[in-house]
Design a protein around this motif. Sequence first.
Motif, PDB file in Angstrom:
ATOM      1  N   THR A 160       1.265  -1.635   0.146  1.00 57.60           N
ATOM      2  CA  THR A 160      -0.052   0.203   0.577  1.00 57.60           C
ATOM      3  C   THR A 160       0.346   1.400   0.282  1.00 57.60           C
ATOM      4  O   THR A 160       0.693   2.156   0.349  1.00 57.60           O
ATOM      5  CB  THR A 160      -0.856   0.015   1.432  1.00 57.60           C
ATOM      6  N   LEU A 181      -5.953   3.745  -2.242  1.00 61.31           N
ATOM      7  CA  LEU A 181      -7.074   3.560  -1.465  1.00 61.31           C
ATOM      8  C   LEU A 181      -7.619   3.242  -1.318  1.00 61.31           C
ATOM      9  O   LEU A 181      -9.301   2.942  -0.803  1.00 61.31           O
ATOM     10  CB  LEU A 181      -6.969   5.295  -0.530  1.00 61.31           C
ATOM     11  N   ARG A 187      -7.489  -3.258   3.953  1.00 62.32           N
ATOM     12  CA  ARG A 187      -5.707  -2.872   3.577  1.00 62.32           C
ATOM     13  C   ARG A 187      -4.604  -3.966   3.579  1.00 62.32           C
ATOM     14  O   ARG A 187      -5.235  -4.707   4.715  1.00 62.32           O
ATOM     15  CB  ARG A 187      -5.929  -1.642   4.318  1.00 62.32           C
ATOM     16  N   ASN A 189      -1.924  -2.984   4.346  1.00 62.27           N
ATOM     17  CA  ASN A 189      -0.801  -2.677   4.774  1.00 62.27           C
ATOM     18  C   ASN A 189       0.119  -3.628   5.919  1.00 62.27           C
ATOM     19  O   ASN A 189      -0.881  -4.731   6.468  1.00 62.27           O
ATOM     20  CB  ASN A 189      -1.748  -1.372   5.841  1.00 62.27           C
ATOM     21  N   MET A 195      -3.648   4.821   8.534  1.00 64.48           N
ATOM     22  CA  MET A 195      -5.000   5.012   7.558  1.00 64.48           C
ATOM     23  C   MET A 195      -4.747   6.444   7.174  1.00 64.48           C
ATOM     24  O   MET A 195      -4.998   6.180   5.407  1.00 64.48           O
ATOM     25  CB  MET A 195      -5.830   4.739   7.891  1.00 64.48           C
ATOM     26  N   GLN A 198      -2.259   6.499   3.558  1.00 66.21           N
ATOM     27  CA  GLN A 198      -2.430   5.300   2.866  1.00 66.21           C
ATOM     28  C   GLN A 198      -2.745   6.318   1.038  1.00 66.21           C
ATOM     29  O   GLN A 198      -3.262   7.769   1.610  1.00 66.21           O
ATOM     30  CB  GLN A 198      -3.430   4.543   2.891  1.00 66.21           C
TER      31      GLN A 198
END
Length: 363
Positions: A160, A181, A187, A189, A195, A198
């Motif tokens: 990400t 995103l 996600r 990540n 967040m 992102q």
Amino acid sequence: MTAWPNRRILDLFGIDHPILQAPMANASTPAMAVAVSAAGGLGALPGAQYTLDGLKAAVAEVRHGTSRPFNLNFFCHTPPVPDPARLMAWRARLAPYYVELGLDPADTPPVGGRTPFDADFCALVEEVKPAVVSFHFGLPGKLLVERVKATGAKVIASATTVAEARWLEHHGVDAVIAMGLEAGGHRGNFLSDDMATQVGTFALVPQVADAVSVPVIAAGGIADARGIVAALALGASAVQIGTAYLFCPEIKIPEVHRQALESATDDGTALTNLFTGRPARGLINRLMREVGPLSDAPTAFPTAGGALAPLRAKAEAVGSGDFTNQWAGQAARLGRALPAGDLTRALAAEALARLGAHQISGR
């Protein structure tokens, strides 16, 4: 244009079109994987939703339906340490909803979860030898990755950020999924939990393509030929599409989710951790509006959903999605209700036509 200008992923995976079906745990089916792979894309099975025996049976079903390559996907999270105090607090936060729906707040099911990729799943990979194995939330340990690669499978994983893409390349992946995103679902990540920082797909893809030498697969906000062409123009060798496949008859989602998708808007999704304990993009519903969408209340991933299960079941029985995770990306309104194979072929044909038109107009 009748041929794709970038063949890196096509040659790496042995597929005809640079279109990957996102795995989508609790939504994808073997029938969908068969349809996408048979149409020349790369179908996928979400290992996280299966037991070992269940996944082995699902692989057999796919192999019975097509001889084409497919992807087995796994989660790589670290199981959380039990936290009884946090669990009690999460149940207390949900108690008013239990009372409203006529349920006993003290009567909650056992905490659920997802099994991360481990030695047992690795042994299954060694047995069934899929063409591609993908990972979400980073990678498993070095020895497990080496065992997977020894089967001949190509290993890919989600990033990400540029830092995550570089980390994945350093740890041996054959291609990187640049997950913007806009993407629906969890996600991917793993180096940062922030967040707020992102990155969107069409800012992320060219930066990842510049940062790594392996092929890049764009994911997030891509639901039609325009998105495919744009991703390829920015340096991706392929795209991974999830939300657009949620409209296909092969998908397995609750009726409330299906109905919500039909009226989805560009601003109708948000990142939320309420349903599993980890940020994921889904259609906004009552629980997200009233408790989140992001909150410190849920227990750690993947346990938060256990306390929601009775609420979800009771609400869905009367046609309400108030407590159901309805994963979807920001391009949901572009979805078309086509069989998965037809959608894959249509996306490929339409993208090739646009690429041909651009080539002609640029001469």
